[in-house]
Each structure stands twice: as C-alpha cells, then as structure tokens.
Design a protein around this motif. Structure first.
Motif, PDB file in Angstrom:
ATOM      1  N   TYR A  53       0.834  -1.206   0.000  1.00  0.00           N
ATOM      2  CA  TYR A  53       0.000   0.000   0.000  1.00  0.00           C
ATOM      3  C   TYR A  53       0.868   1.257   0.000  1.00  0.00           C
ATOM      4  O   TYR A  53       0.577   2.227  -0.709  1.00  0.00           O
ATOM      5  CB  TYR A  53      -0.924  -0.029   1.216  1.00  0.00           C
ATOM      6  CG  TYR A  53      -1.721   1.238   1.422  1.00  0.00           C
ATOM      7  CD1 TYR A  53      -2.814   1.542   0.610  1.00  0.00           C
ATOM      8  CD2 TYR A  53      -1.382   2.128   2.441  1.00  0.00           C
ATOM      9  CE1 TYR A  53      -3.541   2.709   0.810  1.00  0.00           C
ATOM     10  CE2 TYR A  53      -2.110   3.290   2.647  1.00  0.00           C
ATOM     11  CZ  TYR A  53      -3.185   3.579   1.826  1.00  0.00           C
ATOM     12  OH  TYR A  53      -3.907   4.726   2.020  1.00  0.00           O
ATOM     13  N   SER A  95     -14.435  -6.496   1.824  1.00  0.00           N
ATOM     14  CA  SER A  95     -14.924  -5.254   1.207  1.00  0.00           C
ATOM     15  C   SER A  95     -14.581  -4.049   2.075  1.00  0.00           C
ATOM     16  O   SER A  95     -14.178  -3.004   1.564  1.00  0.00           O
ATOM     17  CB  SER A  95     -16.440  -5.336   0.992  1.00  0.00           C
ATOM     18  OG  SER A  95     -16.764  -6.337   0.058  1.00  0.00           O
ATOM     19  N   ASP A  96     -14.743  -4.217   3.383  1.00  0.00           N
ATOM     20  CA  ASP A  96     -14.386  -3.131   4.305  1.00  0.00           C
ATOM     21  C   ASP A  96     -12.898  -2.819   4.238  1.00  0.00           C
ATOM     22  O   ASP A  96     -12.491  -1.639   4.259  1.00  0.00           O
ATOM     23  CB  ASP A  96     -14.765  -3.506   5.737  1.00  0.00           C
ATOM     24  CG  ASP A  96     -16.265  -3.538   5.958  1.00  0.00           C
ATOM     25  OD1 ASP A  96     -17.006  -3.013   5.098  1.00  0.00           O
ATOM     26  OD2 ASP A  96     -16.693  -4.121   6.980  1.00  0.00           O
ATOM     27  N   GLU A  98     -10.847  -3.297   1.673  1.00  0.00           N
ATOM     28  CA  GLU A  98     -10.517  -2.649   0.406  1.00  0.00           C
ATOM     29  C   GLU A  98     -11.062  -1.224   0.352  1.00  0.00           C
ATOM     30  O   GLU A  98     -10.430  -0.338  -0.241  1.00  0.00           O
ATOM     31  CB  GLU A  98     -11.040  -3.502  -0.753  1.00  0.00           C
ATOM     32  CG  GLU A  98     -10.258  -4.818  -0.876  1.00  0.00           C
ATOM     33  CD  GLU A  98     -10.806  -5.732  -1.957  1.00  0.00           C
ATOM     34  OE1 GLU A  98     -10.106  -5.932  -2.957  1.00  0.00           O
ATOM     35  OE2 GLU A  98     -11.926  -6.237  -1.782  1.00  0.00           O
ATOM     36  N   TYR A  99     -12.212  -1.002   0.997  1.00  0.00           N
ATOM     37  CA  TYR A  99     -12.736   0.361   1.063  1.00  0.00           C
ATOM     38  C   TYR A  99     -11.783   1.264   1.838  1.00  0.00           C
ATOM     39  O   TYR A  99     -11.525   2.405   1.432  1.00  0.00           O
ATOM     40  CB  TYR A  99     -14.125   0.380   1.709  1.00  0.00           C
ATOM     41  CG  TYR A  99     -14.663   1.781   1.889  1.00  0.00           C
ATOM     42  CD1 TYR A  99     -15.188   2.488   0.814  1.00  0.00           C
ATOM     43  CD2 TYR A  99     -14.609   2.402   3.140  1.00  0.00           C
ATOM     44  CE1 TYR A  99     -15.654   3.791   0.966  1.00  0.00           C
ATOM     45  CE2 TYR A  99     -15.069   3.704   3.312  1.00  0.00           C
ATOM     46  CZ  TYR A  99     -15.592   4.393   2.223  1.00  0.00           C
ATOM     47  OH  TYR A  99     -16.046   5.685   2.382  1.00  0.00           O
ATOM     48  N   PHE A 100     -11.264   0.756   2.950  1.00  0.00           N
ATOM     49  CA  PHE A 100     -10.303   1.561   3.721  1.00  0.00           C
ATOM     50  C   PHE A 100      -9.085   1.906   2.870  1.00  0.00           C
ATOM     51  O   PHE A 100      -8.612   3.054   2.875  1.00  0.00           O
ATOM     52  CB  PHE A 100      -9.855   0.815   4.982  1.00  0.00           C
ATOM     53  CG  PHE A 100      -8.745   1.528   5.705  1.00  0.00           C
ATOM     54  CD1 PHE A 100      -9.016   2.600   6.534  1.00  0.00           C
ATOM     55  CD2 PHE A 100      -7.408   1.156   5.522  1.00  0.00           C
ATOM     56  CE1 PHE A 100      -7.988   3.294   7.175  1.00  0.00           C
ATOM     57  CE2 PHE A 100      -6.374   1.831   6.159  1.00  0.00           C
ATOM     58  CZ  PHE A 100      -6.670   2.902   6.988  1.00  0.00           C
ATOM     59  N   ARG A 102      -8.866   2.248  -0.273  1.00  0.00           N
ATOM     60  CA  ARG A 102      -9.217   3.250  -1.299  1.00  0.00           C
ATOM     61  C   ARG A 102      -9.426   4.629  -0.696  1.00  0.00           C
ATOM     62  O   ARG A 102      -9.098   5.636  -1.324  1.00  0.00           O
ATOM     63  CB  ARG A 102     -10.500   2.834  -2.044  1.00  0.00           C
ATOM     64  CG  ARG A 102     -10.369   1.652  -2.956  1.00  0.00           C
ATOM     65  CD  ARG A 102     -11.571   1.563  -3.895  1.00  0.00           C
ATOM     66  NE  ARG A 102     -12.847   1.551  -3.173  1.00  0.00           N
ATOM     67  CZ  ARG A 102     -13.449   0.452  -2.713  1.00  0.00           C
ATOM     68  NH1 ARG A 102     -12.879  -0.731  -2.895  1.00  0.00           N
ATOM     69  NH2 ARG A 102     -14.615   0.544  -2.071  1.00  0.00           N
ATOM     70  N   SER A 103     -10.001   4.703   0.482  1.00  0.00           N
ATOM     71  CA  SER A 103     -10.473   5.985   1.008  1.00  0.00           C
ATOM     72  C   SER A 103      -9.551   6.622   2.042  1.00  0.00           C
ATOM     73  O   SER A 103      -9.696   7.812   2.358  1.00  0.00           O
ATOM     74  CB  SER A 103     -11.857   5.804   1.633  1.00  0.00           C
ATOM     75  OG  SER A 103     -11.787   4.881   2.716  1.00  0.00           O
ATOM     76  N   ASN A 104      -8.586   5.871   2.582  1.00  0.00           N
ATOM     77  CA  ASN A 104      -7.732   6.415   3.641  1.00  0.00           C
ATOM     78  C   ASN A 104      -6.951   7.638   3.164  1.00  0.00           C
ATOM     79  O   ASN A 104      -6.392   7.652   2.077  1.00  0.00           O
ATOM     80  CB  ASN A 104      -6.750   5.338   4.121  1.00  0.00           C
ATOM     81  CG  ASN A 104      -5.712   5.911   5.080  1.00  0.00           C
ATOM     82  OD1 ASN A 104      -6.062   6.418   6.136  1.00  0.00           O
ATOM     83  ND2 ASN A 104      -4.451   5.848   4.680  1.00  0.00           N
ATOM     84  N   LYS A 105      -6.891   8.635   4.024  1.00  0.00           N
ATOM     85  CA  LYS A 105      -6.117   9.843   3.721  1.00  0.00           C
ATOM     86  C   LYS A 105      -4.929  10.018   4.682  1.00  0.00           C
ATOM     87  O   LYS A 105      -4.116  10.921   4.489  1.00  0.00           O
ATOM     88  CB  LYS A 105      -7.014  11.084   3.819  1.00  0.00           C
ATOM     89  CG  LYS A 105      -8.197  11.087   2.858  1.00  0.00           C
ATOM     90  CD  LYS A 105      -7.739  11.202   1.415  1.00  0.00           C
ATOM     91  CE  LYS A 105      -8.920  11.460   0.475  1.00  0.00           C
ATOM     92  NZ  LYS A 105      -9.813  10.296   0.354  1.00  0.00           N
TER      93      LYS A 105
END
Length: 417
Positions: A53, A95-96, A98-100, A102-105
């Motif tokens: 990542y 899914s949770d 992979e969402y993290f 994608r969305s983590n800043k």
C-alpha cells in the motif's frame, strides 16, 4: 468464567479449527470466553499488504488476493455449502478492508497498520464462530473493539482500564460460550488499535481481570512452558509450575510463551494461568500462580536474535552521568526501542536493544550529535535465569562473546551472530 486463548497455529487450517472444537468438547465450554488470533501467518501476509500500500501499489491487489485465497480455502474445507452465510460475512470484511485502502487519507504508517492488520482477527473469529454454529455449538461473536478501549498509541496501545472494566462488566454474558478477537482494541474515536505483536495473551488477561475469571488457559502446540526453546536448545524440560514473579522475569527477558503484559493483571487478582497443549488437552501443562519460583528448579534459557549492541562514549572524555543517561533513555522511548541489557562505566554506556519499529538510523543520528556511537548489528542476547557454571559454558561454546553481565539469579551474554 474461564478464558481460553487459541493462537494462530491452532487455527491455521480447517483441521486446526475442528481440533479447537474437539478441545472445547473435551474440557467443557459452557462458561468459556474464547480469545482467538489471526489464522496461521495471516498477520505477516497483511503486513505485506500494508507494505505494498505504501511502497508497491502495483502489487497491492495480488497481496490482498493471497489473503483471500487462504481464507476461502479454509471456508471450502469447513462448510459443505458455498451458499452458507459465512461466505457473505467474510466477503463483507474484505470489502471493508478494500474500502479503507481506497479511502484512507492518513499518511501515519502505524495508524494504517492497525486498521489493516486487524482484519486477520476479525476474519478468523467470524469463521470459527460460524463453524461452531454449523456444528450446533451455540456461541456469541463479540467485537473486542467495543470492549477494550485504548489511547492512540497505534501498534502498541495502552488500555484505558476504567472504561474497559465498565464495558466488559456490562456487556459480557457469563455462563455462555463467547468468541472474540485477540490483539485488538479501539480508541476514543472508534479507530482500531492493536496491543503489540503477540498481544492476544494480553487480551485474554484483560478479560480475565475485568470478569474476575476463574482461570486463563493458553492453548499451544507445546506441552506447556519449557525451560528453553527446543528450536535452539537441546533437552528442553517442561516446567510444571512457575510463580507469577518468575514468569514476569522470564517474559521481561524475552521468553515468548507468555506475553510480557499478560501477567501483571493476573497477579493483581491471583488468577491462575495455564499453558496447555491443544494436541493433548487432558495433560496438566504448566501452571503460573502463587507458589515456589520453579518446579523443577532448573536453569531457564532465553534467546533473542537480531538485537543491536550500542556503545556510547562521551566525545570529550567527561563522565556519563545521570543527566546523560536520562537523555539517552528519553531517546530510546521516543524511537520505541526495547532495552534488554544495560552496562555502564565512567565514560561509556552500553545497551542491547531491539529495534522492532525500524528506527535505529534516526536514533543513531540523534545520539551522534552528543556521543561517539559504536554498534554491532544482528547480535544474539542469551539470558540464563538460575544459571550454573555448566549452563554458562554451554551458551558460550564456539561463540564470540561481546558482553557479559552477571547478577545473583541471572546471566546475560551478548554474542556475535
């Protein structure tokens, strides 16, 4: 209530999970809270996901797929029907995850680490709980993050004992089988935190303390606590009994069977801890409780590899005094160095440390501003509790000794390699 902890080795595959159920049926489970780790080497696999990542985004998806394949194979081996609800539950966890991603800043590595690596325990306990239901063993799945509350010291979080005690006392039902995750907690904003590697034992101790449990049992693939790691020492001996004090000493020096933080809450309430074999659950194993230090009385050997031996000396030949030492230890704390041995003279100060967070280069640069720094990398630290002459000779044989320190009960030897 009894607390049982099963580590990754015990649930590494379908046969392992079936064996956990066999253990419970053998020793009883009506009043048990199960603390379960991630399966097999899942934590290591998720660490690769984290590395990709941050550093190798083109390999990120393949590393996630590796984790998925491993768990889906276990699901296929356990459940006859691919339409079982557990497949949806595990899909939801991934899914949770992979969402993290994608969305983590947040650029904070330690924060990201805790959010991602936690899925190992969430997935493993979901599979075990569903399998038990599948076998008509009624249980409740608990999200440990709703019970163990911590600060924001990600990867090595500190427990808020008062809040945790309150949540566990109100939320955990006694006299029923419950399954929860080791290693995890959450901060005041409900972000996931972890309690340090191998922290599932500590999780079990937290629940035991807050529930005034009858006992904790840590189930392992060894018959109990041995006086030495059989991978490195021949003729290891089973210890039948260890006192809390001795167990804390062994854990402090690096014995890996019991997590260092585990014993303190147990000692406060004199809750006995048992280390037993999940392969032979009726064997007595080792008990850690009040009593004499060791039974049998024998030297105990602890080996820590990949350590750093650092020697600091004053640039102007002035004494290294309390003010200097406090400054040095402040840096060790700042850069999260675990100190295992200390030796000092008038103008030099030597420590053996563990750099588990990879901060040595930064630390070395900071120390070099005030001290002359010399060091040896990848040294081995041997600790012998209740040593005798024969045990010392055995450890030193055919090795280059860099440093030796002897106290009344303990000998520590740093060797090359």
């Amino acid at each position: 209530m009894r607390i049982f902890k099963f580590g990754g080795a015990s649930v590494k595959d379908a046969d392992g999970i079936k064996n956990v159920l066999h253990v419970l049926k053998t020793v009883g489970y009506d009043d048990v809270l199960l603390v379960i780790s991630a399966m097999g080497k899942t934590t290591n696999a998720l660490e690769i996901v984290i590395k990709n990542y941050f550093e190798k985004s083109n390999e990120l998806q393949s590393s996630i797929q590796d984790v998925k394949k491993y768990h889906y194979q276990i699901l296929l081996d356990l459940f006859e029907d691919e339409n079982h609800d557990v497949f949806l539950d595990i899909n939801s966890h991934f899914s949770d995850l992979e969402y993290f991603l994608r969305s983590n800043k947040s650029p904070n590595y330690n924060f990201v680490y805790d959010q991602i690596v936690s899925y190992g325990e969430l997935i493993s306990t979901t599979i075990v709980s569903n399998y038990f239901d599948f076998c008509d063993v009624k249980n409740s799945w608990l999200d440990v993050r709703n019970f163990i509350k911590t600060d924001t010291n990600y990867r090595d979080a500190n427990v808020d004992w008062e809040l945790t005690q309150n949540l566990i006392s109100k939320g955990v039902t006694k006299k029923a089988l419950q399954i929860t995750q080791g290693f995890l907690g959450s901060d005041e904003n409900s972000f996931t935190t972890t309690l340090g590697r191998e922290g599932s034992d500590y999780t079990a101790a937290i629940f035991a303390y807050c529930l005034n449990a009858e006992s904790i049992t840590i189930w392992k693939d060894v018959p109990g606590v041995l006086n030495a790691d059989p991978r490195y020492f021949e003729n290891a001996v089973l210890l039948n009994q260890i006192s809390y004090r001795e167990a804390i000493e062994l854990a402090f020096y690096g014995a890996t069977v019991i997590h260092p933080k585990t014993l303190q809450p147990l000692q406060k309430k004199e809750i006995p801890l048992y280390v037993k074999s999940f392969l032979n659950p009726l064997l007595p194993g080792t008990s850690v409780s009040k009593g004499k230090d060791l039974d049998p009385q024998t030297p105990c050997f602890i080996l820590k590899k990949e350590q750093l031996l650092i020697s600091l000396s004053s640039i102007d030949f002035s004494f290294i005094m309390e003010e200097n030492i406090s400054e040095i230890f402040l840096m060790f704390h700042q850069y999260k160095m675990k100190v295992s041995l200390i030796q000092n003279s008038a103008i030099s100060f030597s420590v053996c440390i563990e750099d588990k967070f990879g901060n040595f280069e930064i630390l070395k640069n900071a120390l070099s501003k005030k001290f002359k720094v010399t060091y040896n990398e990848n040294v081995s630290l041997y600790t012998i509790r209740h040593f005798d002459e024969a045990s010392a000779v055995m450890v030193e044989k055919d090795k280059e000794v860099l440093l030796k320190q002897v106290s009344r009960d303990t000998m520590q030897i740093v060797t090359k390699g």
